[in-house]
Design an enzyme around this catalytic site. Structure first.
Site, PDB file in Angstrom:
ATOM      1  N   TRP A   1      -0.084  18.799 -31.128  1.00 29.34           N
ATOM      2  CA  TRP A   1       0.839  18.046 -30.273  1.00 29.34           C
ATOM      3  C   TRP A   1       1.785  19.067 -29.628  1.00 29.34           C
ATOM      4  CZ3 TRP A   1       6.027  15.775 -31.842  1.00 29.34           C
ATOM      5  CH2 TRP A   1       6.478  14.852 -30.882  1.00 29.34           C
TER       6      TRP A   1
ATOM      7  N   ASP B   1       2.448  16.122 -40.521  1.00 29.81           N
ATOM      8  CA  ASP B   1       2.902  15.239 -39.455  1.00 29.81           C
ATOM      9  C   ASP B   1       2.050  13.970 -39.581  1.00 29.81           C
ATOM     10  OD1 ASP B   1       3.555  13.864 -37.192  1.00 29.81           O
ATOM     11  OD2 ASP B   1       3.408  15.587 -35.838  1.00 29.81           O
TER      12      ASP B   1
ATOM     13  N   ALA C   1       1.833  10.522 -38.134  1.00 28.67           N
ATOM     14  CA  ALA C   1       2.327   9.629 -37.087  1.00 28.67           C
ATOM     15  C   ALA C   1       1.402   8.449 -36.813  1.00 28.67           C
ATOM     16  CB  ALA C   1       2.534  10.425 -35.798  1.00 28.67           C
TER      17      ALA C   1
ATOM     18  N   LYS D   1       4.085   4.106 -33.956  1.00 29.26           N
ATOM     19  CA  LYS D   1       2.809   3.527 -33.558  1.00 29.26           C
ATOM     20  C   LYS D   1       2.383   2.407 -34.508  1.00 29.26           C
ATOM     21  CE  LYS D   1       3.173   7.537 -31.600  1.00 29.26           C
ATOM     22  NZ  LYS D   1       2.972   8.314 -30.423  1.00 29.26           N
TER      23      LYS D   1
HETATM   24  C1  LMR Z   1       1.612  11.483 -27.657  1.00 22.97           C
HETATM   25  O1  LMR Z   1       1.154  12.503 -28.178  1.00 22.97           O
HETATM   26  O2  LMR Z   1       1.223  11.074 -26.545  1.00 22.97           O
HETATM   27  C2  LMR Z   1       2.650  10.666 -28.381  1.00 22.97           C
HETATM   28  O3  LMR Z   1       2.926  11.234 -29.614  1.00 22.97           O
HETATM   29  C3  LMR Z   1       3.839  10.403 -27.561  1.00 22.97           C
HETATM   30  C4  LMR Z   1       4.687  11.617 -27.376  1.00 22.97           C
HETATM   31  O4  LMR Z   1       5.886  11.517 -27.659  1.00 22.97           O
HETATM   32  O5  LMR Z   1       4.195  12.667 -26.962  1.00 22.97           O
END
Ligand code: LMR
Length: 394
Positions: A127, A208, A210, A243
């Site tokens: 990410w 992480d 999420a 989420k």
């Molecule tokens: C994403 O990866 O699209 C989500 O986790 C939203 C974000 O905050 O980037």
């Protein structure tokens, strides 16, 4: 003084979201930002959350401050949701934080305060905000190989070779499930191997987490994290409710710190409270209270789990559907990885040029690295998307 400020590099996911909103074309398709969508393209407030908020509105008599660590019932609920009974509760410190990002930030800072001075290892790719946050915090980070672009699966050899260099004082950041951006996940055997490495090399794992419930189910998605937590002396977890409870903008997350013993867990809790205080004082409460109600009320919880299951099954159906449409379109199975991947994302292999063409010529938005959010796929538009992907040369 502000003339000294310099423009900041945009976050590519947020920049794409803005670009999508500005696009006036009626048939545009958003496969960008990681937000769940139902068949009508909406991101609804989950039923159980709505019911909890209604009750909260009726019953809440004060909005005065709670505690710096947040609500103890929220922490207990999240600890149990994430860790089950993998570790004795007295070894776990927890703090409420503004979303998964807030929890990550808190854990990075706690790591810095512990003063081990090691490197934070993040997967390549990861990410994008992981690296951005570490850069902002001035913490040293390195990446470990993770994804094999040819097989669209884990680059196991690369990952274990790189992680063999991580040592005492280092932190290895893993995605608990539903890897973002690739969709390729660790198997139980991989979790065991990383755990063995953590024990032999002395690094501390950080998770992480999420997307619990978006892959194979609430417990199945936590299996790797729990197995690891049961064996290592220390592990930290940033859990997001954005989420799986759909409370994105309410900013609900938990930072969990599993320590070697109860005494160290108390020390960790004290430091988490102090970090909350200097960062923003008390964490936001509204969404966390609604989540706590859902976790602790049997009827609300059953309804939440049922709705989450519907969402998860929808994403699985869309994965199967797109893989099938691409099989029809290409007469081969090179896109079958989309059905194998789990969670919200898959990395399709689209080049930046193909991503641009898909956006400009077909109104299909995906992140520049070729990541798609499968929840954004329209049920009745899979063939068109498959055709467009093939038309740009994928
Ligand atoms: C994403 O990866 O699209 C989500 O986790 C939203 C974000 O905050 O980037």
């Amino acid at each position: 003084m502000f003339e000294e400020l310099t423009p900041q590099p945009p976050d590519k996911i947020i920049a794409l979201l803005q670009m999508f909103r500005a696009d006036q074309r009626p048939g545009k398709i958003d496969l960008g930002v990681g937000v769940y969508r139902d068949a009508e393209g909406r991101t609804p407030v989950m039923r159980a959350i709505k019911a909890a908020e209604e009750r909260l509105w009726r019953e809440q008599e004060s909005k005065s401050y709670k505690a710096l660590l947040g609500d103890a019932d929220f922490i207990a609920g999240m600890r149990s949701l994430v860790l089950g009974d993998a570790v004795p509760i007295e070894r776990v410190a927890g703090a409420q934080a503004p979303g998964g990002t807030g929890a990550l930030h808190l854990l990075f800072e706690l790591t810095g305060k512990a003063g081990a001075g090691g490197t934070i290892w993040i997967s390549d790719p990861s990410w994008p905000n992981h690296a951005a946050m570490l850069k902002h915090l001035g913490m040293p980070y390195r990446s470990y190989r993770y994804f094999d672009e040819a097989t669209r699966d884990l680059d196991r050899e690369g990952m274990f070779t790189d992680l063999a260099e991580a040592g005492r004082g280092d932190v290895v950041l893993l995605h608990g499930c539903c890897h973002n951006p690739t969709g390729a996940n660790l198997t139980p055997d991989d979790w065991a191997r990383v755990t063995d490495l953590a024990l032999s090399q002395g690094f501390t794992p950080m998770i992480d987490f999420a997307y619990q419930g978006f892959g194979d189910g609430l417990d199945a998605d936590a299996a790797g994290v729990r197995a690891m937590a049961a064996r290592v002396p220390e592990i930290t977890i940033a859990a997001s409710c954005s989420k799986n409870f759909g409370v994105y903008r309410d900013r609900v997350g938990a930072a969990l710190v599993v320590c070697a013993d109860a005494e160290r867990a108390e020390l960790a809790a004290d430091n988490l409270a102090s970090l909350n205080r200097v960062n923003y004082s008390f964490p936001p409460d509204h969404g966390a209270t609604a989540v706590t109600m859902v976790l602790t009320d049997p009827a609300l919880r059953a309804d939440w789990e049922a709705e989450l299951e519907e969402m998860r099954n929808r994403m699985l159906r869309l994965r199967e559907g797109l893989a099938e449409a691409l099989r029809r379109e290409t007469n081969d199975d090179r896109f079958d990885f989309i059905a194998r991947h789990r969670g919200m994302f898959s990395r399709t292999g689209a080049s930046p040029e193909q991503v641009t063409r898909l956006r400009e010529e077909f109104g299909i938005y995906m992140v520049g690295d070729g990541r798609i959010n499968v929840a954004g796929l329209p049920d009745d538009g899979l063939d068109e998307i498959a055709k467009a992907m093939v038309a740009v040369g994928l």
